[in-house]
Design an enzyme around this catalytic site. Structure first.
Site, PDB file in Angstrom:
ATOM      1  N   LYS A 128       0.284  -1.156  -0.074  1.00  0.00           N
ATOM      2  CA  LYS A 128      -0.166  -0.109  -0.217  1.00  0.00           C
ATOM      3  C   LYS A 128       1.433   1.210   0.257  1.00  0.00           C
ATOM      4  O   LYS A 128       1.053   2.087  -1.085  1.00  0.00           O
ATOM      5  CB  LYS A 128      -0.735   0.206   1.294  1.00  0.00           C
ATOM      6  CG  LYS A 128      -1.692   1.053   1.225  1.00  0.00           C
ATOM      7  CD  LYS A 128      -1.167   2.148   2.781  1.00  0.00           C
ATOM      8  CE  LYS A 128      -2.328   3.342   2.594  1.00  0.00           C
ATOM      9  NZ  LYS A 128      -1.773   4.098   3.413  1.00  0.00           N
ATOM     10  N   ASP A 146      -6.017   1.102   0.227  1.00  0.00           N
ATOM     11  CA  ASP A 146      -6.082   1.258   2.383  1.00  0.00           C
ATOM     12  C   ASP A 146      -8.134   1.493   2.349  1.00  0.00           C
ATOM     13  O   ASP A 146      -7.932   0.417   1.487  1.00  0.00           O
ATOM     14  CB  ASP A 146      -6.309   3.335   2.486  1.00  0.00           C
ATOM     15  CG  ASP A 146      -7.656   4.293   1.557  1.00  0.00           C
ATOM     16  OD1 ASP A 146      -7.852   3.631   1.394  1.00  0.00           O
ATOM     17  OD2 ASP A 146      -7.333   4.880   2.337  1.00  0.00           O
TER      18      ASP A 146
END
Length: 295
Positions: A128, A146
């Site tokens: 991420k 996210d």
């Protein structure tokens, strides 16, 4: 994906959602403030279990004192902790940043690497965080999964998984690589403003007709409108109009409004106090927490 929706129909619907979100948020952008790859990397690590607004309050002080990886690697751990304390989990984050900076200096000559394989070797950096940096400073397309993106990907029927890696893979198959980075921004924008975690504003949603989860939230248009956040909230019409009219200046406009709207950077900044620890330590790994931050 519903049982009666083919793979082709899913892809078409997903891409239409992206087009509608592009029209709704022409000003979508990375909401962490940064001026270099190093600053974005640090800010993204700090964003675990706190808001981007809180991170943006502390990073100017942090970067003024430690402007690059070498300076941060030579800093006293206690000094880093004191500066980043308002972001929550400050002891664990300080250790990660200190070690990360040292590794950037020792293994990459002080320059943030520009590949996924290299970035994920850094402490506190997973896919991420790496995709945030790659997409926003190196121009390498990536899906940033996210908490908001993962929630909306499931609601849109793009994936059935809660595993960020699986979500990333599933969504990548639906879109062209050139769309991945901006798609991430648009979906996150929508998740923070409209498709909220506890009560999505279905009745005020631009993609309601394309969403298989319509009805999970408030469907009455007026009640839904009262749930909207940030520039879409009632009373923020002038701000929204300014953002739409000045998309290239959206980050500067947001920074200005954040400065006036937010208070001093005090407190933990962590929404769920039950997940924090009084001594600033982190109970679990930083990357899963970063992916789970609600802001």
């Amino acid at each position: 994906m519903s049982p009666d929706e083919s793979s082709l129909a899913l892809k078409r619907r997903a891409r239409k959602i992206n087009r509608v979100l592009a029209e709704a948020y022409p000003y979508a952008h990375a909401e962490l403030d940064f001026r270099s790859p190093f600053e974005l990397l640090v800010a993204t690590v700090l964003s675990a279990q706190t808001t981007d607004v809180r991170v943006n309050q502390v990073t100017p002080v942090l970067f003024a004192r430690y402007p690059d990886a070498r300076a941060l690697s030579e800093a006293e751990l206690a000094d880093i902790e004191e500066i980043i304390r308002p972001t929550g989990f400050f002891r664990a984050k300080a250790r990660s940043l200190h070690t990360l900076a040292g590794k950037v200096v020792d293994e990459f000559d002080g320059v943030v690497p520009g590949t996924l394989a290299e970035l994920v070797t850094l402490p506190g950096v997973g896919r991420k965080t790496a995709n945030v940096v790659l997409g926003n400073v190196f121009g390498v397309p990536g899906i940033t999964v996210d908490t908001h993106f993962g929630r909306l990907a499931k609601r849109f029927g793009w994936t059935a998984s809660d595993d960020p890696v699986v979500v990333e893979r599933d969504v990548m198959e639906l879109f062209e690589p050139r769309d991945w980075t901006m798609l991430s921004h648009r979906v996150v924008f929508h998740g923070r403003r409209v498709c909220l975690a506890r009560k999505p504003a279905c009745g005020a949603c631009a993609v309601a007709a394309l969403c298989p989860s319509y009805g999970e939230g408030e469907t009455d248009p007026e009640k839904a409108r009262r749930l909207l956040r940030f520039e879409l909230a009632p009373g923020k019409e002038a701000l929204h109009a300014e953002l739409v009219a000045n998309t290239a200046l959206a980050a500067e406009i947001r920074q200005r409004t954040e400065t006036f709207a937010s208070g001093p950077a005090t407190g933990s900044g962590v929404r769920d106090a039950s997940t924090s620890q009084a001594d600033g330590t982190l109970a679990v790994g930083s990357e899963p927490l970063a992916a789970g931050a609600e802001s």
